[in-house]
Enzyme design. Structure first.
Site, PDB file in Angstrom:
ATOM      1  N   ASP A 232      -7.353  -2.788  14.444  1.00  0.00           N
ATOM      2  CA  ASP A 232      -8.736  -3.053  14.024  1.00  0.00           C
ATOM      3  C   ASP A 232      -8.830  -4.293  13.144  1.00  0.00           C
ATOM      4  OD1 ASP A 232      -7.596  -2.183  11.668  1.00  0.00           O
ATOM      5  OD2 ASP A 232      -8.955  -0.479  11.357  1.00  0.00           O
TER       6      ASP A 232
ATOM      7  N   HIS B 153      -7.090  -4.953  10.401  1.00  0.00           N
ATOM      8  CA  HIS B 153      -6.876  -4.791   8.961  1.00  0.00           C
ATOM      9  C   HIS B 153      -5.568  -5.437   8.516  1.00  0.00           C
ATOM     10  CE1 HIS B 153      -4.782  -0.613   9.675  1.00  0.00           C
ATOM     11  NE2 HIS B 153      -3.884  -1.564   9.695  1.00  0.00           N
TER      12      HIS B 153
ATOM     13  N   ASP C 129       0.820  -1.214   0.000  1.00  0.00           N
ATOM     14  CA  ASP C 129       0.000   0.000   0.000  1.00  0.00           C
ATOM     15  C   ASP C 129       0.855   1.267   0.000  1.00  0.00           C
ATOM     16  OD1 ASP C 129       0.938  -0.424   2.585  1.00  0.00           O
ATOM     17  OD2 ASP C 129      -1.033  -0.800   3.446  1.00  0.00           O
TER      18      ASP C 129
ATOM     19  N   GLU D 108      -9.525  -1.809   5.526  1.00  0.00           N
ATOM     20  CA  GLU D 108     -10.161  -1.440   6.785  1.00  0.00           C
ATOM     21  C   GLU D 108     -11.445  -2.250   6.974  1.00  0.00           C
ATOM     22  OE1 GLU D 108      -8.366   0.063   8.699  1.00  0.00           O
ATOM     23  OE2 GLU D 108      -7.826   2.115   8.176  1.00  0.00           O
TER      24      GLU D 108
HETATM   25  P1  PGA Z   1       2.407  -1.554  12.720  1.00  0.00           P
HETATM   26  O1  PGA Z   1       1.205  -1.424  11.676  1.00  0.00           O
HETATM   27  O2  PGA Z   1       3.329  -2.616  12.168  1.00  0.00           O
HETATM   28  O3  PGA Z   1       3.060  -0.210  12.724  1.00  0.00           O
HETATM   29  O4  PGA Z   1       1.816  -1.952  14.026  1.00  0.00           O
HETATM   30  C1  PGA Z   1       0.578  -2.574  11.193  1.00  0.00           C
HETATM   31  C2  PGA Z   1      -0.672  -2.213  10.428  1.00  0.00           C
HETATM   32  O5  PGA Z   1      -1.363  -1.225  10.780  1.00  0.00           O
HETATM   33  O6  PGA Z   1      -0.999  -2.929   9.462  1.00  0.00           O
END
Ligand code: PGA
Length: 223
Positions: free
Chosen positions: A119, A121, A50, A126
């Site tokens: 959450d 995702h 992404d 999302e």
């Molecule tokens: P993080 O993010 O590795 O910074 O915890 C993971 C995500 O939000 O997919």
């Protein structure tokens, strides 16, 4: 070791890469293996999950910049074989289709690295994302904007839109490596591994995949 073994076994492998704090240790270890053990990335192809819409690759919070800083600039990968969605594409719809086509033309993703959001995702899929979704634009939830504000200084500077591979795109990769660390991921990991498959926890769609390895620390695995 999983990534390095794949790179040694299949020099022209296709890696799906992730950003965020979770894979930082993995990238540091790959850089070390390249420097000290000669792990060769010269033929490896990468596709990132992404990118924020509106940020150019040189923006310090762009995922392209993150990948250059944490991996690409320190290994012998051919820059032309590193793909991160273009957050400044002019026509997003055709750009997203093109991104999917490029993945297919390289033979598909051999191993997809994944972090997970609080959450549930994966990538920027999302809650509410279709489990069959393809690469497209998504609006970030308030929770994700808050989680990511720590990198931007303030919430209002966090882009509200991102280009992201879809859940369907991710499910087509031959193998997934899901990494999670820390208590803030415990609920999402429980829901992903033992909960019902639901678009509210997009990582739960990984239950449909036949080859997922989840690497969790004690805190993330607590529930
Ligand atoms: P993080 O993010 O590795 O910074 O915890 C993971 C995500 O939000 O997919």
């Amino acid at each position: 070791q999983f990534v390095a073994t794949l790179v040694r076994r299949k020099p022209r492998c296709v890696l799906g890469l992730a950003t965020g704090s979770t894979p930082l240790g993995l990238y540091a270890e790959l850089v070390r293996m390249h420097r000290e053990e000669g792990l060769d990335f010269s033929r490896v192809v990468t596709f990132n999950l992404d990118e924020y819409v509106g940020l150019s690759g040189s923006h310090p919070q762009s995922y392209r910049h993150f990948m250059q800083q944490n991996l690409f600039d320190h290994i012998n990968i051919d820059p032309r074989d590193t793909h991160v969605p273009d957050g400044r594409a002019l026509d997003f719809e055709s750009y997203c289709e093109q991104y999917e086509r490029m993945i297919a033309e390289e033979g598909g993703i051999d191993m997809q690295l994944l972090g997970i959001g609080g959450d549930g995702h994966i990538a920027f899929n999302e809650p509410g994302s279709s489990l069959g979704s393809r690469t497209r634009l998504k609006t970030l939830t308030e929770e994700t904007v808050r989680d990511n504000a720590r990198f931007f200084g303030s919430e209002k500077d966090v882009p509200r839109l991102a280009i992201t591979m879809g859940v369907g795109t991710i499910l087509e990769s031959r193998q997934c490596l899901l990494l999670a660390a820390g208590a803030s991921k415990a609920r999402a990991i429980r829901d992903t591994i033992e909960g019902p498959i639901t678009a509210q926890i997009t990582a739960s769609a990984l239950q449909l995949h036949r080859d997922v390895i989840a690497i969790l620390d004690q805190e993330a695995a607590r529930l």
